[in-house]
Write a protein that holds these residues in place. Sequence first.
Motif, PDB file in Angstrom:
ATOM      1  N   ASN A   1       0.937  -1.057   0.091  1.00  0.00           N
ATOM      2  CA  ASN A   1      -0.014  -0.007   0.102  1.00  0.00           C
ATOM      3  C   ASN A   1       1.094   1.163  -0.003  1.00  0.00           C
ATOM      4  O   ASN A   1       1.789   1.562   0.912  1.00  0.00           O
ATOM      5  CB  ASN A   1      -0.951   0.083   1.173  1.00  0.00           C
ATOM      6  N   ILE A   2       0.751   2.088  -0.977  1.00  0.00           N
ATOM      7  CA  ILE A   2       1.600   3.037  -1.379  1.00  0.00           C
ATOM      8  C   ILE A   2       1.341   4.416  -0.504  1.00  0.00           C
ATOM      9  O   ILE A   2       0.359   4.524  -0.434  1.00  0.00           O
ATOM     10  CB  ILE A   2       1.604   3.549  -2.797  1.00  0.00           C
ATOM     11  N   THR A   3       2.384   5.004   0.185  1.00  0.00           N
ATOM     12  CA  THR A   3       2.042   6.117   0.929  1.00  0.00           C
ATOM     13  C   THR A   3       2.689   7.250   0.149  1.00  0.00           C
ATOM     14  O   THR A   3       2.447   8.560   0.319  1.00  0.00           O
ATOM     15  CB  THR A   3       2.828   6.155   2.193  1.00  0.00           C
ATOM     16  N   GLN A   4       3.973   7.213  -0.618  1.00  0.00           N
ATOM     17  CA  GLN A   4       4.584   8.131  -1.515  1.00  0.00           C
ATOM     18  C   GLN A   4       5.179   7.618  -2.649  1.00  0.00           C
ATOM     19  O   GLN A   4       5.681   6.267  -2.792  1.00  0.00           O
ATOM     20  CB  GLN A   4       5.650   8.755  -0.577  1.00  0.00           C
ATOM     21  N   VAL A   5       4.904   8.386  -3.896  1.00  0.00           N
ATOM     22  CA  VAL A   5       5.582   7.584  -5.003  1.00  0.00           C
ATOM     23  C   VAL A   5       6.222   8.939  -5.922  1.00  0.00           C
ATOM     24  O   VAL A   5       5.764   9.807  -5.686  1.00  0.00           O
ATOM     25  CB  VAL A   5       4.397   6.879  -5.889  1.00  0.00           C
ATOM     26  N   LEU A   6       7.147   8.686  -6.754  1.00  0.00           N
ATOM     27  CA  LEU A   6       7.773   9.411  -7.880  1.00  0.00           C
ATOM     28  C   LEU A   6       7.887   8.767  -9.059  1.00  0.00           C
ATOM     29  O   LEU A   6       8.497   7.717  -8.961  1.00  0.00           O
ATOM     30  CB  LEU A   6       9.114  10.003  -7.308  1.00  0.00           C
ATOM     31  N   ALA A   7       7.302   9.029 -10.099  1.00  0.00           N
ATOM     32  CA  ALA A   7       7.185   8.583 -11.342  1.00  0.00           C
ATOM     33  C   ALA A   7       8.182   9.346 -12.319  1.00  0.00           C
ATOM     34  O   ALA A   7       8.338  10.337 -12.327  1.00  0.00           O
ATOM     35  CB  ALA A   7       5.832   8.668 -11.976  1.00  0.00           C
ATOM     36  N   THR A   8       9.139   8.222 -12.925  1.00  0.00           N
ATOM     37  CA  THR A   8       9.968   8.863 -14.203  1.00  0.00           C
ATOM     38  C   THR A   8       9.140   8.966 -15.333  1.00  0.00           C
ATOM     39  O   THR A   8       8.882   7.670 -15.819  1.00  0.00           O
ATOM     40  CB  THR A   8      11.132   8.269 -14.185  1.00  0.00           C
ATOM     41  N   PRO A   9       8.862   9.843 -16.027  1.00  0.00           N
ATOM     42  CA  PRO A   9       7.757   9.934 -17.275  1.00  0.00           C
ATOM     43  C   PRO A   9       8.642   9.335 -18.689  1.00  0.00           C
ATOM     44  O   PRO A   9       8.313   9.842 -19.590  1.00  0.00           O
ATOM     45  CB  PRO A   9       7.377  11.412 -17.589  1.00  0.00           C
ATOM     46  N   LEU A  10       9.475   8.531 -18.424  1.00  0.00           N
ATOM     47  CA  LEU A  10      10.026   7.866 -19.610  1.00  0.00           C
ATOM     48  C   LEU A  10       9.131   6.816 -20.207  1.00  0.00           C
ATOM     49  O   LEU A  10       9.190   6.613 -21.449  1.00  0.00           O
ATOM     50  CB  LEU A  10      11.307   6.975 -19.251  1.00  0.00           C
ATOM     51  N   ALA A  11       8.180   6.258 -19.517  1.00  0.00           N
ATOM     52  CA  ALA A  11       7.253   5.512 -20.301  1.00  0.00           C
ATOM     53  C   ALA A  11       5.959   6.163 -19.886  1.00  0.00           C
ATOM     54  O   ALA A  11       5.255   5.899 -18.914  1.00  0.00           O
ATOM     55  CB  ALA A  11       7.470   3.907 -19.656  1.00  0.00           C
TER      56      ALA A  11
END
Length: 178
Positions: free
Chosen positions: A5-15
């Motif tokens: 269960n995620i509390t914090q996330v950072l996405a790299t928009p390469l995909a």
Amino acid sequence: MGVVNITQVLATPLAPGLTLSRRLEFRDSTLGSGGFGEVYPVLSLDGRAPAEPLVVKFLHPDANGLHKRCFGTVQEIQRRLERQNEQFHQCGKSLLELYPALLAAPQLSFEGRKGNEQVMGYCTRDLAAAGMSNFGRLLEDSNRLGQLQDMPIPAKIAMAAQLVDALSFLYSTVGYIH
């Protein structure tokens, strides 16, 4: 099946389209492990199967905080790659078009809860599912080693050049390798 269960996330928009906000599900069987943690196949992100096979690496917590430094490093490289990708997009290019070796870069980093345990980790493409090989295992398999040896020299040079270009980019432009 394991769940975070995620509390914090950072996405790299390469995909494009690869997002995660609440829940990561993964297969219970490990693909491998090392000094920093275990790797598992990703089954779903927020209830949706990823468009491309992914793996998740959970970082081993330790008393010295090495896992936190590793997590911070992963997030910093994500931010730097995102800035570079935005610059390339302004010119009609993408980072992965120019540096295909960056397919292995972290796509999502996260903190969350796996049961009662606080976890940190990141997701990246499953390179084995994409047809890529672990070089060490390739050297141990005489059939596959023979296939590599039989490749034309220009193909081998192209593979090496992609890797060198990506490492040069990470060092000189992104300032990541130190």
